[in-house]
Structure formats: C-alpha cells, structure tokens
Design a protein around this motif. Structure first.
Motif, PDB file in Angstrom:
ATOM      1  N   GLY A 224      36.201  28.230  26.151  1.00  0.00           N
ATOM      2  CA  GLY A 224      36.035  29.361  27.059  1.00  0.00           C
ATOM      3  C   GLY A 224      36.833  30.556  26.595  1.00  0.00           C
ATOM      4  O   GLY A 224      37.486  30.528  25.540  1.00  0.00           O
ATOM      5  N   ARG A 225      36.777  31.598  27.402  1.00  0.00           N
ATOM      6  CA  ARG A 225      37.566  32.792  27.111  1.00  0.00           C
ATOM      7  C   ARG A 225      39.044  32.437  27.230  1.00  0.00           C
ATOM      8  O   ARG A 225      39.464  31.780  28.182  1.00  0.00           O
ATOM      9  CB  ARG A 225      37.205  33.909  28.087  1.00  0.00           C
ATOM     10  CG  ARG A 225      37.810  35.262  27.742  1.00  0.00           C
ATOM     11  CD  ARG A 225      37.169  36.374  28.564  1.00  0.00           C
ATOM     12  NE  ARG A 225      37.644  37.676  28.127  1.00  0.00           N
ATOM     13  CZ  ARG A 225      38.457  38.453  28.840  1.00  0.00           C
ATOM     14  NH1 ARG A 225      38.877  38.070  30.027  1.00  0.00           N
ATOM     15  NH2 ARG A 225      38.857  39.621  28.372  1.00  0.00           N
ATOM     16  N   VAL A 226      39.827  32.856  26.260  1.00  0.00           N
ATOM     17  CA  VAL A 226      41.260  32.558  26.271  1.00  0.00           C
ATOM     18  C   VAL A 226      41.962  33.730  26.954  1.00  0.00           C
ATOM     19  O   VAL A 226      42.376  34.699  26.309  1.00  0.00           O
ATOM     20  CB  VAL A 226      41.795  32.321  24.839  1.00  0.00           C
ATOM     21  CG1 VAL A 226      43.266  31.925  24.873  1.00  0.00           C
ATOM     22  CG2 VAL A 226      40.969  31.239  24.149  1.00  0.00           C
ATOM     23  N   SER A 227      42.056  33.640  28.275  1.00  0.00           N
ATOM     24  CA  SER A 227      42.550  34.758  29.066  1.00  0.00           C
ATOM     25  C   SER A 227      43.271  34.248  30.308  1.00  0.00           C
ATOM     26  O   SER A 227      43.079  33.084  30.710  1.00  0.00           O
ATOM     27  CB  SER A 227      41.392  35.678  29.450  1.00  0.00           C
ATOM     28  OG  SER A 227      40.374  34.953  30.099  1.00  0.00           O
ATOM     29  N   PRO A 228      44.095  35.078  30.926  1.00  0.00           N
ATOM     30  CA  PRO A 228      44.913  34.607  32.062  1.00  0.00           C
ATOM     31  C   PRO A 228      44.111  34.044  33.215  1.00  0.00           C
ATOM     32  O   PRO A 228      44.516  33.050  33.830  1.00  0.00           O
ATOM     33  CB  PRO A 228      45.666  35.886  32.486  1.00  0.00           C
ATOM     34  CG  PRO A 228      45.724  36.731  31.260  1.00  0.00           C
ATOM     35  CD  PRO A 228      44.437  36.460  30.543  1.00  0.00           C
ATOM     36  N   GLU A 229      42.945  34.661  33.536  1.00  0.00           N
ATOM     37  CA  GLU A 229      42.195  34.223  34.712  1.00  0.00           C
ATOM     38  C   GLU A 229      41.574  32.846  34.553  1.00  0.00           C
ATOM     39  O   GLU A 229      41.017  32.296  35.509  1.00  0.00           O
ATOM     40  CB  GLU A 229      41.112  35.250  35.075  1.00  0.00           C
ATOM     41  CG  GLU A 229      39.913  35.282  34.162  1.00  0.00           C
ATOM     42  CD  GLU A 229      40.086  36.190  32.949  1.00  0.00           C
ATOM     43  OE1 GLU A 229      39.101  36.396  32.225  1.00  0.00           O
ATOM     44  OE2 GLU A 229      41.221  36.692  32.738  1.00  0.00           O
ATOM     45  N   LYS A 230      41.661  32.254  33.371  1.00  0.00           N
ATOM     46  CA  LYS A 230      41.172  30.890  33.155  1.00  0.00           C
ATOM     47  C   LYS A 230      42.250  29.840  33.462  1.00  0.00           C
ATOM     48  O   LYS A 230      42.047  28.646  33.232  1.00  0.00           O
ATOM     49  CB  LYS A 230      40.675  30.716  31.717  1.00  0.00           C
ATOM     50  CG  LYS A 230      39.519  31.641  31.341  1.00  0.00           C
ATOM     51  CD  LYS A 230      38.281  31.407  32.183  1.00  0.00           C
ATOM     52  CE  LYS A 230      37.114  32.249  31.724  1.00  0.00           C
ATOM     53  NZ  LYS A 230      35.899  32.054  32.556  1.00  0.00           N
ATOM     54  N   ASP A 231      43.400  30.289  33.993  1.00  0.00           N
ATOM     55  CA  ASP A 231      44.485  29.381  34.395  1.00  0.00           C
ATOM     56  C   ASP A 231      44.992  28.528  33.239  1.00  0.00           C
ATOM     57  O   ASP A 231      45.376  27.358  33.429  1.00  0.00           O
ATOM     58  CB  ASP A 231      44.035  28.480  35.556  1.00  0.00           C
ATOM     59  CG  ASP A 231      43.810  29.259  36.840  1.00  0.00           C
ATOM     60  OD1 ASP A 231      44.592  30.184  37.111  1.00  0.00           O
ATOM     61  OD2 ASP A 231      42.850  28.955  37.570  1.00  0.00           O
ATOM     62  N   LEU A 232      45.051  29.124  32.063  1.00  0.00           N
ATOM     63  CA  LEU A 232      45.525  28.365  30.904  1.00  0.00           C
ATOM     64  C   LEU A 232      47.029  28.100  30.957  1.00  0.00           C
ATOM     65  O   LEU A 232      47.523  27.196  30.277  1.00  0.00           O
ATOM     66  CB  LEU A 232      45.156  29.105  29.611  1.00  0.00           C
ATOM     67  CG  LEU A 232      43.667  29.011  29.261  1.00  0.00           C
ATOM     68  CD1 LEU A 232      43.298  30.010  28.177  1.00  0.00           C
ATOM     69  CD2 LEU A 232      43.294  27.605  28.824  1.00  0.00           C
ATOM     70  N   ASP A 233      47.759  28.867  31.776  1.00  0.00           N
ATOM     71  CA  ASP A 233      49.183  28.581  31.953  1.00  0.00           C
ATOM     72  C   ASP A 233      49.384  27.187  32.554  1.00  0.00           C
ATOM     73  O   ASP A 233      50.349  26.484  32.225  1.00  0.00           O
ATOM     74  CB  ASP A 233      49.848  29.646  32.820  1.00  0.00           C
ATOM     75  CG  ASP A 233      49.210  29.769  34.204  1.00  0.00           C
ATOM     76  OD1 ASP A 233      47.979  29.608  34.317  1.00  0.00           O
ATOM     77  OD2 ASP A 233      49.948  30.047  35.175  1.00  0.00           O
ATOM     78  N   ILE A 234      48.439  26.786  33.413  1.00  0.00           N
ATOM     79  CA  ILE A 234      48.498  25.452  34.010  1.00  0.00           C
ATOM     80  C   ILE A 234      48.247  24.373  32.951  1.00  0.00           C
ATOM     81  O   ILE A 234      48.915  23.339  32.917  1.00  0.00           O
ATOM     82  CB  ILE A 234      47.458  25.325  35.151  1.00  0.00           C
ATOM     83  CG1 ILE A 234      47.730  26.352  36.238  1.00  0.00           C
ATOM     84  CG2 ILE A 234      47.442  23.912  35.735  1.00  0.00           C
ATOM     85  CD1 ILE A 234      49.113  26.275  36.825  1.00  0.00           C
ATOM     86  N   LEU A 235      47.291  24.640  32.063  1.00  0.00           N
ATOM     87  CA  LEU A 235      46.995  23.681  30.993  1.00  0.00           C
ATOM     88  C   LEU A 235      48.172  23.585  30.023  1.00  0.00           C
ATOM     89  O   LEU A 235      48.488  22.492  29.529  1.00  0.00           O
ATOM     90  CB  LEU A 235      45.720  24.086  30.250  1.00  0.00           C
ATOM     91  CG  LEU A 235      45.268  23.151  29.130  1.00  0.00           C
ATOM     92  CD1 LEU A 235      45.078  21.720  29.635  1.00  0.00           C
ATOM     93  CD2 LEU A 235      43.973  23.663  28.490  1.00  0.00           C
ATOM     94  N   ILE A 236      48.823  24.705  29.748  1.00  0.00           N
ATOM     95  CA  ILE A 236      49.994  24.687  28.864  1.00  0.00           C
ATOM     96  C   ILE A 236      51.062  23.749  29.426  1.00  0.00           C
ATOM     97  O   ILE A 236      51.581  22.858  28.735  1.00  0.00           O
ATOM     98  CB  ILE A 236      50.562  26.109  28.681  1.00  0.00           C
ATOM     99  CG1 ILE A 236      49.614  26.965  27.834  1.00  0.00           C
ATOM    100  CG2 ILE A 236      51.949  26.053  28.024  1.00  0.00           C
ATOM    101  CD1 ILE A 236      49.978  28.446  27.792  1.00  0.00           C
TER     102      ILE A 236
END
Length: 382
Positions: A205-217
């Motif tokens: 997906g798009r690698v951007s803040p609104e994808k909640d990637l901080d949670i995945l990190i």
C-alpha cells in the motif's frame, strides 16, 4: 447507454480508484457500453485514447495520487455535446468532478457520485484537524447535489448518513482471482529475497502516515524481538513515510518499492501473512488481493476492511490502532499453522466470490434505477 466518467485520478497512477476504473473500462468494452472519460494529465500521458479526455493538472499536496485539474470548459462542453451521455459518473470530488456535476445540472443529465477516500480522517495524520468541518461541509454540498452517492461499503454508508449525506447506495469492489493467485508463489523469488526459510509478513500500500504504519512498526519490533530469524517483513509501496519506515523497522526488513502486475501478484503469493494496519480505508482493495493470493490476512476492525474480514474465518481483525491486539494476531499466526491454512482457504474463496462482473452488474442496476427515477420525476413535473 452512454456514460461520461469524471475522475481526478487516473492511470498510470495506481490506487483504488484507478484500479476500479481500469476494470470498469474493460467491462464497458466487453458489454458494448459507450463511455467517455475526463481525467487529469500527469506529465506523462495526454490524450492517448479517443475516449479519454485529459486536462492540465497539478499534484494535490495532501494526497499526490489525486491531482487538481483545470478542465478547459469549451473543450469539455464540446466533447459532451457531441457524446450526449445518459449518465454522468463522478469518481472524485475535486475540479474535474465539479465540472461533471455542473454539466449534469445544467443539462438535466443524472449524476452519480462516488465516495472513495476518507479525507477528513487523513487530516488527523497531517495536523490539519482544523479543516475537518470545512471538509465535511464541502462533502455535503457536493454529494447531496447528485442523484445518488455510491459508497464502497455499508460502514462508509453509515458514516456518510451521520454526516448528513443522504440518498446513498453501494458500489463495492471486486478482484481478478486469476491475476492474484496462489499458483504464482515463487520459491525463486523467496530465495532472491533471502526469505526461503522464514515466515513472511507482507504490507502492500501507500507508505504514508494515514495507513497507521506506526502501529505496524511498534508491533513488528515486538514480534521480531521474540522470533528473530524465523520471520521477515516485506513492505511493498512508496510514499512520504518511507524514510521513517526504513529507519524504524528492524534491520532486515525488505523494501521492494512500488510494484504492479505480475511482480506484485508474485510478492503476495510468495508471502505467508498479509498485515494491514490502516483504519482509514473506505474499502481496502489490497485485503482482497491478499485473500485471492491465498495468504491469511490481519486487518484493522475499521472502515471497509471490517466488512471484508470475518474474524477467525477468512482473516483476523484487531481493534484499530491497538498495538497489543496486532501483536497477538501476528503471534497467533506464527504459532498456529492450522489456523493459517484455514484462513488461506476461506480467504481464497472470498476472492473467488468477489468477481468484478458481479460488482459491475450491480453498478448497472444503480444506473438504470437513477434513469428510471429521473424519467418518472420529469413526467410528474410535466
């Protein structure tokens, strides 16, 4: 039936809207439905097709996949006067979408809008919360002028109703289960990536803040501490959060960049678990792509994703932005091979039952209902 489509994002950009439009064009052509598309240029393609009209545009700062276009009114009106559409389908709410709405209102042609992106939710991730009321005021103004507003899921339909957007319907999404297929699993690719002996998590997906990637990190750091060389993570995509992800994910995380077509399908099928933390999706096309590819899915219990995943049946859901629940879901699928196999089989069946043809047949029903309603209202008014 003749259909004019207005969109502020189009190929070769790759996102949910352009994926839908690409399949929709194939459906139109296979069923001899005449169509004319109005879209932005993108510094690469201009008018490459007789039934695609492109207009000068610039990138939208908040979401570069959408562009702010400046349609030439004379050229647009000339094209539409010659084409004589029965329906105007508006895929996005920006300048080209507004041009379609204006033309439909002026000439008495039914307009159907689409709600595809949760821009109001995105504001929280870019410290622009103060714009929230303005966004919803605009959305209400725009969508309520149309004969029908289509939503990709019932969850989004309910949220629009709460915000005062009425007269809504469903235009779901499909998947090509031949293109996304477990048979594309490639041991050669796994060897190339150095993951042949690991259980591989995948995000696409798009690698951007609104994808909640901080949670995945945060979740993957915890999982990696425990399982180390037994697991791996692939991040497929590009975006403004990419450098932070490269810095914050554990060493050894694989970043493939943007992929499409067969390359993307092979990455899906060659992974073992798809993990999608985003809580802002209106649908979640990538979840269907993963299911069709035969890998179990973990997704947030929010937005359109919560309707695709049946917890414990074709995937696992965790409470949106809850790191501990995501950690538990990831650990469960590492440890429980039987559950992985069950989710793979049921997920693949979900994909097989979500054909684009079925989705577009439903869209045609919406078109016909709007045309009949418009005709009946005209008779009553007369």
């Amino acid at each position: 039936m003749k259909i004019a489509v207005f969109t502020d994002t189009f190929l070769p950009q790759i996102n949910g809207v352009t994926n839908t439009l690409n399949n929709l064009m194939e459906y139109y052509e296979a069923n001899n439905i005449e169509y004319l598309i109005f879209a932005p240029d993108n510094d690469i393609r201009k008018n490459e097709n007789y039934n695609i009209q492109r207009f000068f545009s610039i990138k939208f700062f908040l979401y570069p996949e959408c562009r702010i276009a400046f349609p030439n009114a004379f050229r647009l009106n000339t094209s539409l006067s010659s084409f004589k559409p029965d329906i105007i389908q508006i895929m996005t709410e920006f300048n080209i979408g507004r041009a379609g709405l204006r033309y439909g209102k002026k000439h008495g042609i039914p307009t159907i809008s689409n709600y595809t992106t949760n821009f109001s939710q995105y504001l929280n991730y870019y410290n622009l919360d103060f714009l929230n009321n303005y966004i919803w005021n605009y959305m209400r103004w725009f969508h309520n002028q149309n004969d029908l507003t289509l939503c990709p899921s019932e969850e989004i339909r309910r949220s629009l109703k709460k915000e005062g957007i009425s007269n809504t319907g469903i235009f779901s999404r499909g998947i090509d289960s031949k293109s996304f297929n477990p048979k594309l699993r490639s041991e050669e690719l796994r060897n190339q990536l150095g993951i042949n002996d690991k259980l591989v998590f995948l995000y696409v997906g798009r690698v951007s803040p609104e994808k909640d990637l901080d949670i995945l990190i945060d979740a993957y750091k915890e999982i990696f501490e425990k399982y180390r060389d037994k697991i791996a993570l692939i991040i497929t995509g590009e975006g403004p959060y990419l450098e932070k992800c490269k810095n914050d994910f554990p060493k050894g995380t694989i970043f493939t960049g943007f992929k499409k077509g067969k390359e993307l399908a092979q990455i899906y099928a060659s992974s073992d678990v798809f993990v999608f933390p985003s809580s802002t999706e209106t649908f979640g096309n990538v979840v269907l792509e993963a299911m069709a590819s035969g890998i179990p899915v973990i997704g947030a219990d929010a937005g359109g994703v919560k309707e695709i995943i049946k917890h414990g049946v074709n995937g696992l859901k965790f409470k949106a932005r809850n790191v501990n629940e995501l950690i538990n879901s990831m650990a469960e699928l590492i440890q429980n091979k039987d559950l992985r196999n069950t989710l793979k089989i049921n997920g693949r069946n979900t994909g097989l039952n979500r054909s684009w043809n079925k989705v577009f047949h439903g869209l045609m029903d919406n078109y016909n209902d709007v045309l009949i309603s418009k005709k009946n209202n005209s008779v009553i008014s007369a």
